[in-house]
Design a protein around this motif. Structure first.
Motif, short mmCIF file in Angstrom:
data_model
loop_
_atom_site.label_atom_id
_atom_site.label_comp_id
_atom_site.label_asym_id
_atom_site.label_seq_id
_atom_site.Cartn_x
_atom_site.Cartn_y
_atom_site.Cartn_z
N VAL A 17 1.05 -1.17 -0.23
CA VAL A 17 0.16 -0.07 -0.05
C VAL A 17 0.94 1.18 -0.09
CG1 VAL A 17 -1.92 -1.11 1.17
CG2 VAL A 17 -0.27 0.00 2.63
N ALA A 18 0.43 2.42 -0.57
CA ALA A 18 0.95 3.50 -0.49
C ALA A 18 0.69 4.48 0.50
CB ALA A 18 0.98 4.24 -1.91
N TRP A 19 1.55 4.62 1.64
CA TRP A 19 0.92 5.41 2.65
C TRP A 19 1.33 7.05 2.40
CZ3 TRP A 19 -1.90 3.78 6.63
CH2 TRP A 19 -2.04 2.41 7.07
N ARG A 20 0.44 8.02 2.77
CA ARG A 20 0.77 9.10 2.48
C ARG A 20 0.29 10.03 3.79
NH1 ARG A 20 -3.61 9.78 -2.41
NH2 ARG A 20 -4.84 11.25 -1.14
N LYS A 21 0.88 11.18 3.64
CA LYS A 21 0.61 12.13 4.85
C LYS A 21 0.27 13.37 4.65
CE LYS A 21 5.32 12.33 6.65
NZ LYS A 21 6.28 12.24 7.77
N ALA A 22 -0.30 14.35 5.00
CA ALA A 22 -0.71 15.72 4.73
C ALA A 22 0.80 16.57 4.90
CB ALA A 22 -1.54 16.37 5.79
N VAL A 28 8.76 16.69 12.88
CA VAL A 28 8.77 15.49 13.69
C VAL A 28 8.02 14.54 13.59
CG1 VAL A 28 9.82 17.08 15.40
CG2 VAL A 28 7.32 16.90 15.52
N GLY A 29 7.24 14.37 12.52
CA GLY A 29 6.33 13.26 12.53
C GLY A 29 5.04 13.36 13.00
N ASN A 30 4.47 14.43 13.44
CA ASN A 30 3.38 14.62 14.28
C ASN A 30 2.13 14.64 13.17
OD1 ASN A 30 4.11 17.03 13.10
ND2 ASN A 30 3.15 18.14 14.96
N CYS A 31 1.75 13.37 12.76
CA CYS A 31 0.77 13.26 11.71
C CYS A 31 0.25 11.96 11.69
CB CYS A 31 1.28 13.54 10.42
SG CYS A 31 0.05 13.99 8.95
N VAL A 32 -0.90 11.74 10.98
CA VAL A 32 -1.66 10.30 10.90
C VAL A 32 -1.32 10.16 8.97
CG1 VAL A 32 -3.17 10.23 12.29
CG2 VAL A 32 -3.71 11.07 10.19
N GLU A 33 -1.23 8.90 8.53
CA GLU A 33 -0.92 8.68 7.45
C GLU A 33 -2.21 7.75 6.88
OE1 GLU A 33 3.79 8.38 6.71
OE2 GLU A 33 2.64 6.83 7.84
N VAL A 34 -2.45 7.86 5.55
CA VAL A 34 -3.65 7.21 4.96
C VAL A 34 -3.30 6.49 3.85
CG1 VAL A 34 -5.37 8.77 5.89
CG2 VAL A 34 -4.45 9.17 3.54
N PRO A 36 -4.92 4.04 0.32
CA PRO A 36 -6.26 3.30 -0.04
C PRO A 36 -5.92 1.83 -0.23
CG PRO A 36 -4.88 4.33 -1.65
CD PRO A 36 -4.51 4.79 -0.66
N LEU A 37 -6.82 0.73 0.16
CA LEU A 37 -6.77 -0.59 0.14
C LEU A 37 -7.32 -1.03 -1.11
CD1 LEU A 37 -7.42 -1.37 3.90
CD2 LEU A 37 -5.13 -1.07 3.02
N ALA A 38 -6.93 -2.36 -1.44
CA ALA A 38 -7.39 -2.94 -2.67
C ALA A 38 -9.10 -3.02 -2.48
CB ALA A 38 -6.66 -4.31 -2.97
N SER A 39 -9.39 -3.31 -1.36
CA SER A 39 -11.06 -3.87 -0.93
C SER A 39 -11.65 -2.41 -1.05
CB SER A 39 -11.00 -4.16 0.42
OG SER A 39 -10.67 -3.13 1.22
N GLY A 40 -10.85 -1.20 -1.38
CA GLY A 40 -11.82 0.11 -1.56
C GLY A 40 -11.77 0.80 -0.24
N GLU A 41 -11.24 0.29 0.97
CA GLU A 41 -11.25 0.83 2.23
C GLU A 41 -10.23 1.64 2.37
OE1 GLU A 41 -13.62 -2.37 5.04
OE2 GLU A 41 -11.75 -3.03 4.06
N ILE A 42 -10.20 2.40 3.36
CA ILE A 42 -8.83 3.44 3.66
C ILE A 42 -8.20 2.95 5.04
CG2 ILE A 42 -8.16 5.88 4.04
CD1 ILE A 42 -11.31 5.41 1.93
N ALA A 43 -7.24 2.87 5.15
CA ALA A 43 -6.34 2.50 6.38
C ALA A 43 -5.71 3.70 6.74
CB ALA A 43 -5.48 1.47 6.11
N MET A 44 -5.59 4.02 8.25
CA MET A 44 -4.98 5.14 8.86
C MET A 44 -4.00 4.61 9.88
SD MET A 44 -7.12 8.33 10.63
CE MET A 44 -7.51 8.75 8.99
N ASN A 46 -0.77 6.06 12.75
CA ASN A 46 0.29 6.97 13.43
C ASN A 46 1.53 7.16 12.75
OD1 ASN A 46 1.91 8.67 14.90
ND2 ASN A 46 0.36 8.17 16.89
N SER A 47 1.83 8.16 11.99
CA SER A 47 3.15 8.25 11.43
C SER A 47 4.35 8.15 12.25
CB SER A 47 3.33 9.63 10.60
OG SER A 47 3.62 10.60 11.56
N ARG A 48 4.07 8.12 13.67
CA ARG A 48 5.25 8.04 14.44
C ARG A 48 5.49 6.37 14.96
NH1 ARG A 48 3.98 11.22 19.36
NH2 ARG A 48 1.60 10.92 18.30
#
Length: 79
Positions: A17-22, A28-34, A36-44, A46-48
């Motif tokens: 999967v291709a994780w990406r953050k805003a 310092v990596g204070n972000c979440v990453e999302v 897309p999954l092959a199922s059509g769902e979205i994973a999220m 913690n980037s830390r």
């Protein structure tokens, strides 16, 4: 058929999967990453903690959250 993942899945189990953050994320990596999954769902995750648990949302759940965030419905949690 794409594999279905449950909430709390170790993020390192989500291979390919291709994780990406805003771009607003700090250096310092204070972000979440999302991702897309092959199922059509979205994973999220913690980037830390990139191997830690990932939460999995349907497209409808993520769309509802993003719409609320854009409308400022969650601004109070930062006060």
């Amino acid at each position: 058929m794409a594999e279905r993942f449950e909430n709390g899945v170790p993020a390192d189990r989500l291979t390919g999967v291709a994780w990406r953050k805003a771009s607003y994320s700090g250096s310092v990596g204070n972000c979440v990453e999302v991702a897309p999954l092959a199922s059509g769902e979205i994973a999220m995750r913690n980037s830390r903690f990139p191997t830690g648990p990932a939460l999995v949302y349907t497209r409808a759940e993520m769309a509802a959250f993003l719409a609320g965030a854009k409308d400022g419905e969650f601004d109070d949690v930062l006060q």
